[in-house]
Design a protein around this motif. Structure first.
Motif, PDB file in Angstrom:
ATOM      1  N   HIS A  10       1.105  -0.921  -0.308  1.00  0.00           N
ATOM      2  CA  HIS A  10      -0.389   0.116   0.010  1.00  0.00           C
ATOM      3  C   HIS A  10       0.640   1.074  -0.018  1.00  0.00           C
ATOM      4  O   HIS A  10       1.015   2.137   1.031  1.00  0.00           O
ATOM      5  N   VAL A  11       1.828   1.414  -1.014  1.00  0.00           N
ATOM      6  CA  VAL A  11       2.209   2.275  -1.211  1.00  0.00           C
ATOM      7  C   VAL A  11       1.924   3.805  -1.512  1.00  0.00           C
ATOM      8  O   VAL A  11       0.719   3.639  -2.041  1.00  0.00           O
ATOM      9  N   ALA A  12       1.703   4.696  -0.704  1.00  0.00           N
ATOM     10  CA  ALA A  12       2.091   5.997  -0.462  1.00  0.00           C
ATOM     11  C   ALA A  12       2.151   6.888  -1.604  1.00  0.00           C
ATOM     12  O   ALA A  12       3.157   7.287  -1.613  1.00  0.00           O
ATOM     13  N   GLY A  13       0.932   7.496  -2.732  1.00  0.00           N
ATOM     14  CA  GLY A  13       1.676   8.326  -3.519  1.00  0.00           C
ATOM     15  C   GLY A  13       2.775   7.693  -4.953  1.00  0.00           C
ATOM     16  O   GLY A  13       2.932   6.248  -4.728  1.00  0.00           O
ATOM     17  N   HIS A  14       3.796   8.339  -5.409  1.00  0.00           N
ATOM     18  CA  HIS A  14       4.681   7.479  -6.450  1.00  0.00           C
ATOM     19  C   HIS A  14       4.113   7.332  -6.828  1.00  0.00           C
ATOM     20  O   HIS A  14       4.912   6.807  -7.704  1.00  0.00           O
ATOM     21  N   ASP A  15       2.694   7.701  -7.511  1.00  0.00           N
ATOM     22  CA  ASP A  15       2.015   6.787  -8.960  1.00  0.00           C
ATOM     23  C   ASP A  15       2.408   7.363 -10.011  1.00  0.00           C
ATOM     24  O   ASP A  15       2.885   6.420 -11.024  1.00  0.00           O
ATOM     25  N   THR A  16       3.304   8.561  -9.986  1.00  0.00           N
ATOM     26  CA  THR A  16       3.573   8.568 -11.650  1.00  0.00           C
ATOM     27  C   THR A  16       5.290   8.814 -11.286  1.00  0.00           C
ATOM     28  O   THR A  16       4.972   7.781 -12.931  1.00  0.00           O
ATOM     29  N   GLU A  17       5.740   7.504 -11.026  1.00  0.00           N
ATOM     30  CA  GLU A  17       7.200   7.338 -10.821  1.00  0.00           C
ATOM     31  C   GLU A  17       7.138   5.440 -11.192  1.00  0.00           C
ATOM     32  O   GLU A  17       7.475   4.839 -11.926  1.00  0.00           O
ATOM     33  N   PHE A  18       6.092   5.082 -10.582  1.00  0.00           N
ATOM     34  CA  PHE A  18       5.551   3.472 -10.393  1.00  0.00           C
ATOM     35  C   PHE A  18       4.678   3.699 -12.015  1.00  0.00           C
ATOM     36  O   PHE A  18       4.999   2.621 -12.744  1.00  0.00           O
ATOM     37  N   ALA A  19       3.927   4.073 -12.441  1.00  0.00           N
ATOM     38  CA  ALA A  19       3.632   4.329 -13.808  1.00  0.00           C
ATOM     39  C   ALA A  19       4.612   4.328 -15.361  1.00  0.00           C
ATOM     40  O   ALA A  19       3.991   3.754 -16.460  1.00  0.00           O
ATOM     41  N   GLU A  20       5.650   5.309 -14.812  1.00  0.00           N
ATOM     42  CA  GLU A  20       6.356   5.555 -16.207  1.00  0.00           C
ATOM     43  C   GLU A  20       7.273   3.607 -15.843  1.00  0.00           C
ATOM     44  O   GLU A  20       7.367   3.834 -17.410  1.00  0.00           O
ATOM     45  N   PHE A  21       7.480   3.040 -14.864  1.00  0.00           N
ATOM     46  CA  PHE A  21       7.499   1.890 -14.680  1.00  0.00           C
ATOM     47  C   PHE A  21       6.944   1.320 -15.468  1.00  0.00           C
ATOM     48  O   PHE A  21       7.368  -0.199 -16.185  1.00  0.00           O
ATOM     49  N   ARG A  22       5.529   1.008 -15.582  1.00  0.00           N
ATOM     50  CA  ARG A  22       4.851   0.232 -16.350  1.00  0.00           C
ATOM     51  C   ARG A  22       4.623   0.365 -17.205  1.00  0.00           C
ATOM     52  O   ARG A  22       4.870  -0.411 -18.101  1.00  0.00           O
ATOM     53  N   ARG A  23       4.188   1.551 -18.394  1.00  0.00           N
ATOM     54  CA  ARG A  23       4.904   1.650 -19.190  1.00  0.00           C
ATOM     55  C   ARG A  23       5.883   1.882 -19.878  1.00  0.00           C
ATOM     56  O   ARG A  23       6.138   0.831 -21.521  1.00  0.00           O
ATOM     57  N   ALA A  24       7.296   1.647 -18.961  1.00  0.00           N
ATOM     58  CA  ALA A  24       8.906   0.386 -19.841  1.00  0.00           C
ATOM     59  C   ALA A  24       8.515  -0.568 -20.160  1.00  0.00           C
ATOM     60  O   ALA A  24       8.851  -1.336 -21.191  1.00  0.00           O
ATOM     61  N   ALA A  25       7.592  -1.620 -18.416  1.00  0.00           N
ATOM     62  CA  ALA A  25       7.366  -3.023 -18.787  1.00  0.00           C
ATOM     63  C   ALA A  25       6.904  -2.842 -19.917  1.00  0.00           C
ATOM     64  O   ALA A  25       6.351  -4.081 -20.559  1.00  0.00           O
ATOM     65  N   ALA A  26       5.329  -2.014 -20.435  1.00  0.00           N
ATOM     66  CA  ALA A  26       4.221  -2.394 -21.083  1.00  0.00           C
ATOM     67  C   ALA A  26       5.150  -2.312 -22.872  1.00  0.00           C
ATOM     68  O   ALA A  26       4.830  -3.001 -23.928  1.00  0.00           O
ATOM     69  N   SER A  27       5.901  -2.109 -22.717  1.00  0.00           N
ATOM     70  CA  SER A  27       6.946  -1.896 -23.946  1.00  0.00           C
ATOM     71  C   SER A  27       7.314  -3.102 -24.841  1.00  0.00           C
ATOM     72  O   SER A  27       8.015  -1.998 -26.128  1.00  0.00           O
ATOM     73  N   GLY A  28       7.419  -3.387 -23.389  1.00  0.00           N
ATOM     74  CA  GLY A  28       8.827  -5.049 -24.208  1.00  0.00           C
ATOM     75  C   GLY A  28      10.045  -4.533 -24.116  1.00  0.00           C
ATOM     76  O   GLY A  28      10.530  -5.393 -24.995  1.00  0.00           O
ATOM     77  N   ARG A  29      11.103  -3.710 -23.669  1.00  0.00           N
ATOM     78  CA  ARG A  29      11.927  -2.589 -24.036  1.00  0.00           C
ATOM     79  C   ARG A  29      12.299  -1.907 -22.305  1.00  0.00           C
ATOM     80  O   ARG A  29      13.167  -1.242 -22.178  1.00  0.00           O
ATOM     81  N   LEU A  30      12.024  -2.975 -21.464  1.00  0.00           N
ATOM     82  CA  LEU A  30      12.230  -2.532 -19.832  1.00  0.00           C
ATOM     83  C   LEU A  30      13.597  -2.851 -19.030  1.00  0.00           C
ATOM     84  O   LEU A  30      14.688  -3.288 -20.292  1.00  0.00           O
ATOM     85  N   HIS A  31      13.816  -2.047 -19.294  1.00  0.00           N
ATOM     86  CA  HIS A  31      16.253  -2.386 -18.788  1.00  0.00           C
ATOM     87  C   HIS A  31      16.457  -2.828 -18.093  1.00  0.00           C
ATOM     88  O   HIS A  31      15.462  -2.589 -16.973  1.00  0.00           O
ATOM     89  N   HIS A  32      17.519  -3.207 -17.483  1.00  0.00           N
ATOM     90  CA  HIS A  32      17.784  -4.228 -17.022  1.00  0.00           C
ATOM     91  C   HIS A  32      18.130  -3.772 -15.802  1.00  0.00           C
ATOM     92  O   HIS A  32      18.328  -4.653 -14.677  1.00  0.00           O
ATOM     93  N   ALA A  33      18.412  -2.250 -15.562  1.00  0.00           N
ATOM     94  CA  ALA A  33      18.478  -2.114 -14.194  1.00  0.00           C
ATOM     95  C   ALA A  33      18.032  -0.474 -13.992  1.00  0.00           C
ATOM     96  O   ALA A  33      18.148  -0.071 -14.921  1.00  0.00           O
ATOM     97  N   TRP A  34      17.206  -0.472 -12.845  1.00  0.00           N
ATOM     98  CA  TRP A  34      17.158   0.712 -12.500  1.00  0.00           C
ATOM     99  C   TRP A  34      17.409   1.298 -11.032  1.00  0.00           C
ATOM    100  O   TRP A  34      18.070   0.811 -10.711  1.00  0.00           O
ATOM    101  N   LEU A  35      17.821   3.408 -11.158  1.00  0.00           N
ATOM    102  CA  LEU A  35      17.971   3.806 -10.020  1.00  0.00           C
ATOM    103  C   LEU A  35      17.088   4.558  -9.184  1.00  0.00           C
ATOM    104  O   LEU A  35      16.833   5.403 -10.103  1.00  0.00           O
ATOM    105  N   LEU A  36      16.252   3.910  -8.462  1.00  0.00           N
ATOM    106  CA  LEU A  36      15.811   4.916  -7.651  1.00  0.00           C
ATOM    107  C   LEU A  36      16.111   5.925  -7.451  1.00  0.00           C
ATOM    108  O   LEU A  36      16.398   5.985  -5.473  1.00  0.00           O
ATOM    109  N   THR A  37      16.300   7.047  -6.914  1.00  0.00           N
ATOM    110  CA  THR A  37      16.719   8.800  -6.096  1.00  0.00           C
ATOM    111  C   THR A  37      16.024   9.204  -5.920  1.00  0.00           C
ATOM    112  O   THR A  37      15.142   9.312  -5.711  1.00  0.00           O
ATOM    113  N   GLY A  38      16.702   9.818  -4.902  1.00  0.00           N
ATOM    114  CA  GLY A  38      15.351  11.080  -3.838  1.00  0.00           C
ATOM    115  C   GLY A  38      15.842  11.087  -2.574  1.00  0.00           C
ATOM    116  O   GLY A  38      17.228   9.642  -1.820  1.00  0.00           O
ATOM    117  N   PRO A  39      15.665  12.242  -1.669  1.00  0.00           N
ATOM    118  CA  PRO A  39      16.158  12.051  -0.235  1.00  0.00           C
ATOM    119  C   PRO A  39      15.909  10.261   0.485  1.00  0.00           C
ATOM    120  O   PRO A  39      14.661  10.218   0.286  1.00  0.00           O
TER     121      PRO A  39
END
Length: 318
Positions: A10-39
């Motif tokens: 039940h993640v609060a917020g970060h819907d925009t970031e998660f949507a970007e990841f889902r779009r990448a997965a749906a494209s069939g070209r999901l990058h093999h490594a992701w770096l989540l940055t932030g405070p």
């Protein structure tokens, strides 16, 4: 990381970031490594586990596979972070090479569920040089249907060769409503007055909000902001003695002092740009003081005095 596993349902917020990841997965070209940055404290680890749940079809909290993720027994998910030192009763300061090397074999084996293999490295900036080099070897020859998800508050501490091989996903602060929602779940006993005090000061970080709650009445936070204005040596000695004797005061003090410096840096505008730069440099010095004190088990009171001095010099300089 048990709390992050649970929170990922039940993640609060970060819907925009998660949507970007889902779009990448749906494209069939999901990058093999992701770096989540932030405070620190804004929920990067829960978001990483949410991404893992999506890939492993483990988003339904009632499903057996979701429960495997929650309890850490899913065969296709490997989570690595700073390990707990039972002897010292605290988390170790570094992630070492022996903790990173198993990743290669894990990512190259056949997925038990026939899908993805997912590796999460929380606080990737904690990797020492040997660990970082071990990870680099994995990134150089990534297998198919395997993904690395790294979380990092200070990406500048990562090797440039690692940063060049990952897709960066900046994770922004939460809204006050989302911070309040997190606190209502993880600190349900908190009084309304305390919520009203800490939520506006949280800077969109539930982790910072929890630190502020631990600082009953805002005493240490007030000291942190006082430090930026400058203290006499006598006052610094009194503060160091009081905080140094507290079992949890040291870490809380450095967390809140760092936040006070960040706030002061953001509040500085032209012609106060030089002050902003000084605050940023002081933040880095204070973080180094804390890291070295904890790593080498140095005198905590001396470290507090040094940090107070650094903050004061940054705040009262020309």
């Amino acid at each position: 990381m048990d709390a992050a596993r649970q929170a990922s349902l039940h993640v609060a917020g970060h819907d925009t970031e998660f949507a970007e990841f889902r779009r990448a997965a749906a494209s069939g070209r999901l990058h093999h490594a992701w770096l989540l940055t932030g405070p620190e404290g804004i929920g990067k680890a829960p978001l990483a586990f949410r991404m893992a749940r999506f890939l492993l079809n483990a988003e339904d909290a009632t499903s057996p596979v979701a429960r495997q993720v929650t309890v850490g027994s899913h065969p296709d998910l490997l989570a690595i972070g700073r390990s707990f030192d039972e002897k010292r009763q605290k988390f170790r300061n570094e992630i070492v090479a022996d903790e990173i090397r198993p990743i290669n074999a894990f990512m190259h084996r056949t997925a038990a569920e026939g899908g993805w293999r997912v590796v999460i490295i929380d606080t990737a900036e904690s990797m020492n040089r040997n660990a970082a080099n071990a990870l680099l070897k994995v990134l150089e020859e990534p297998p198919s249907r395997a993904i690395l998800i790294l979380t990092c508050a200070t990406p500048g501490m990562l090797l440039p060769t690692i940063r060049s091989r990952v897709r960066s996903l900046p994770v922004g602060p939460l809204s006050e409503a989302d911070v309040r929602a997190v606190l209502s779940r993880v600190a349900s006993e908190t009084s309304p007055d305390e919520l009203t005090r800490v939520v506006p000061l949280s800077q969109g970080s539930p982790g910072r909000a929890m630190a502020l709650l631990a600082d009953t009445g805002g005493v240490i936070d007030a000291v942190a902001h006082e430090a930026v204005q400058g203290m006499t040596m006598a006052r610094m000695l009194d503060v160091a003695d009081a905080i140094g004797r507290s079992e949890t005061g040291f870490g809380l003090f450095f967390t809140l002092l760092g936040s006070a410096l960040v706030q002061a840096s953001r509040n500085a505008v032209a012609p106060g740009l030089k002050r902003s730069v000084r605050m940023a440099e002081a933040w880095d010095q204070v973080a180094t003081i804390r890291r070295q004190t904890e790593h080498f088990n140095l005198d905590k009171q001396e470290a507090i005095i040094e940090a107070l001095s650094v903050a004061g010099d940054a705040g009262v300089g020309p």
